[in-house]
Design a protein around this motif. Sequence first.
Motif, PDB file in Angstrom:
ATOM      1  N   LYS A  32       0.866  -1.219  -0.026  1.00  0.00           N
ATOM      2  CA  LYS A  32       0.074   0.041  -0.083  1.00  0.00           C
ATOM      3  C   LYS A  32       0.732   1.233  -0.024  1.00  0.00           C
ATOM      4  CE  LYS A  32      -4.189   1.959   2.411  1.00  0.00           C
ATOM      5  NZ  LYS A  32      -3.407   3.073   2.477  1.00  0.00           N
ATOM      6  N   GLU A  33       1.956   1.285   0.754  1.00  0.00           N
ATOM      7  CA  GLU A  33       2.712   2.412   0.819  1.00  0.00           C
ATOM      8  C   GLU A  33       3.541   2.574  -0.559  1.00  0.00           C
ATOM      9  OE1 GLU A  33       3.111  -0.241   3.261  1.00  0.00           O
ATOM     10  OE2 GLU A  33       2.083   1.063   4.663  1.00  0.00           O
ATOM     11  N   VAL A  39       1.004   6.639  -6.752  1.00  0.00           N
ATOM     12  CA  VAL A  39      -0.059   7.486  -7.128  1.00  0.00           C
ATOM     13  C   VAL A  39       0.458   9.164  -6.716  1.00  0.00           C
ATOM     14  CG1 VAL A  39      -2.500   8.225  -6.511  1.00  0.00           C
ATOM     15  CG2 VAL A  39      -1.826   5.793  -7.002  1.00  0.00           C
ATOM     16  N   GLY A  40       1.039   9.292  -5.680  1.00  0.00           N
ATOM     17  CA  GLY A  40       1.483  10.742  -5.524  1.00  0.00           C
ATOM     18  C   GLY A  40       2.220  11.105  -6.347  1.00  0.00           C
ATOM     19  N   LEU A  41       3.381  10.521  -6.858  1.00  0.00           N
ATOM     20  CA  LEU A  41       4.366  10.947  -7.708  1.00  0.00           C
ATOM     21  C   LEU A  41       4.109  11.099  -9.327  1.00  0.00           C
ATOM     22  CD1 LEU A  41       7.633   9.205  -5.940  1.00  0.00           C
ATOM     23  CD2 LEU A  41       7.034  11.566  -6.337  1.00  0.00           C
ATOM     24  N   ALA A  42       3.548   9.902  -9.714  1.00  0.00           N
ATOM     25  CA  ALA A  42       3.077   9.455 -11.089  1.00  0.00           C
ATOM     26  C   ALA A  42       1.962  10.389 -11.714  1.00  0.00           C
ATOM     27  CB  ALA A  42       3.049   8.169 -11.597  1.00  0.00           C
ATOM     28  N   ASP A  50      -7.898  12.743  -1.184  1.00  0.00           N
ATOM     29  CA  ASP A  50      -7.409  11.565  -0.181  1.00  0.00           C
ATOM     30  C   ASP A  50      -6.278  10.943  -0.525  1.00  0.00           C
ATOM     31  OD1 ASP A  50      -9.780  12.004   1.346  1.00  0.00           O
ATOM     32  OD2 ASP A  50     -10.698  10.322   0.738  1.00  0.00           O
ATOM     33  N   GLU A  51      -6.124  10.658  -1.799  1.00  0.00           N
ATOM     34  CA  GLU A  51      -4.572   9.954  -2.216  1.00  0.00           C
ATOM     35  C   GLU A  51      -3.527  10.899  -2.081  1.00  0.00           C
ATOM     36  OE1 GLU A  51      -6.533   6.801  -5.513  1.00  0.00           O
ATOM     37  OE2 GLU A  51      -6.220   8.793  -6.014  1.00  0.00           O
ATOM     38  N   HIS A  52      -3.672  12.198  -2.463  1.00  0.00           N
ATOM     39  CA  HIS A  52      -2.781  13.226  -2.237  1.00  0.00           C
ATOM     40  C   HIS A  52      -2.261  13.412  -0.859  1.00  0.00           C
ATOM     41  CE1 HIS A  52      -0.372  16.660  -3.788  1.00  0.00           C
ATOM     42  NE2 HIS A  52      -0.641  17.206  -2.745  1.00  0.00           N
ATOM     43  N   GLU A  53      -3.514  13.525  -0.035  1.00  0.00           N
ATOM     44  CA  GLU A  53      -2.962  13.502   1.439  1.00  0.00           C
ATOM     45  C   GLU A  53      -2.311  12.355   2.046  1.00  0.00           C
ATOM     46  OE1 GLU A  53      -6.381  14.401   4.894  1.00  0.00           O
ATOM     47  OE2 GLU A  53      -6.442  15.730   3.288  1.00  0.00           O
ATOM     48  N   PHE A  55      -0.444  10.626   0.318  1.00  0.00           N
ATOM     49  CA  PHE A  55       1.190  10.925  -0.273  1.00  0.00           C
ATOM     50  C   PHE A  55       1.792  11.767   0.766  1.00  0.00           C
ATOM     51  CE2 PHE A  55       3.840  13.003  -3.147  1.00  0.00           C
ATOM     52  CZ  PHE A  55       4.785  12.149  -3.206  1.00  0.00           C
ATOM     53  N   GLU A  56       1.315  12.827   0.931  1.00  0.00           N
ATOM     54  CA  GLU A  56       1.957  13.831   1.678  1.00  0.00           C
ATOM     55  C   GLU A  56       2.352  13.620   2.933  1.00  0.00           C
ATOM     56  OE1 GLU A  56       2.829  16.851   0.859  1.00  0.00           O
ATOM     57  OE2 GLU A  56       2.305  16.764  -1.245  1.00  0.00           O
ATOM     58  N   GLU A  57       1.486  12.664   3.653  1.00  0.00           N
ATOM     59  CA  GLU A  57       1.654  12.131   4.877  1.00  0.00           C
ATOM     60  C   GLU A  57       2.834  11.315   4.978  1.00  0.00           C
ATOM     61  OE1 GLU A  57      -1.719  10.724   6.983  1.00  0.00           O
ATOM     62  OE2 GLU A  57      -2.815  12.665   6.726  1.00  0.00           O
ATOM     63  N   ALA A  58       2.854  10.405   4.020  1.00  0.00           N
ATOM     64  CA  ALA A  58       3.820   9.228   3.790  1.00  0.00           C
ATOM     65  C   ALA A  58       5.092   9.811   3.678  1.00  0.00           C
ATOM     66  CB  ALA A  58       3.401   8.360   2.732  1.00  0.00           C
ATOM     67  N   ARG A  59       5.011  11.258   2.778  1.00  0.00           N
ATOM     68  CA  ARG A  59       6.574  11.774   2.571  1.00  0.00           C
ATOM     69  C   ARG A  59       6.857  12.580   3.795  1.00  0.00           C
ATOM     70  NH1 ARG A  59       6.528  15.806  -2.624  1.00  0.00           N
ATOM     71  NH2 ARG A  59       5.475  16.997  -1.116  1.00  0.00           N
TER      72      ARG A  59
END
Length: 94
Positions: A32-33, A39-42, A50-53, A55-59
Motif C-alpha cells: 500500500k505504501e 500515485v502521489g508521484l506519477a 485523499d490520495e494526495h493527502e 502521499f503527503e503524510e507518507a512523505r
Amino acid sequence: MHAEPVTEPEYDVPDEGPALTCPYCSRPLQTKELLTYHVGLAHDDVCSDDEHEAFEEAREDEEFDLFTFHAKAAVSVFLVYFMFVFLYGLVWSG
Ligand SMILES: [Zn+2]
C-alpha cells in the motif's frame, strides 16, 4: 516405450502476486505504501484529494525519518570531533 504425459506449463499469476494495482495505469505494486507513493508521484495531477493527502503524510514521515537520521549523524560527527580536539589538547598540554 510410452511418451511422458505432457503437462501444460502454468503461466497464471499466483495468488501471492501483487495484490494492488494502480487505479490510474494498472501498474502492479507490492504494498500500500508503494501504491501511495506511486500515485502521489506519477499521478499527482489526477489523483483524488485523499490520495494526495495520504502521499503527503507518507512523505512527511519519510522526511522526519531523514531529519532524525541527519540529526543523529550530525551529533555523532560533533562528538567525534570534540573527542579528537580533547585528545589533541591533552597531548599538547602534556
Ligand atoms: Zn500509476
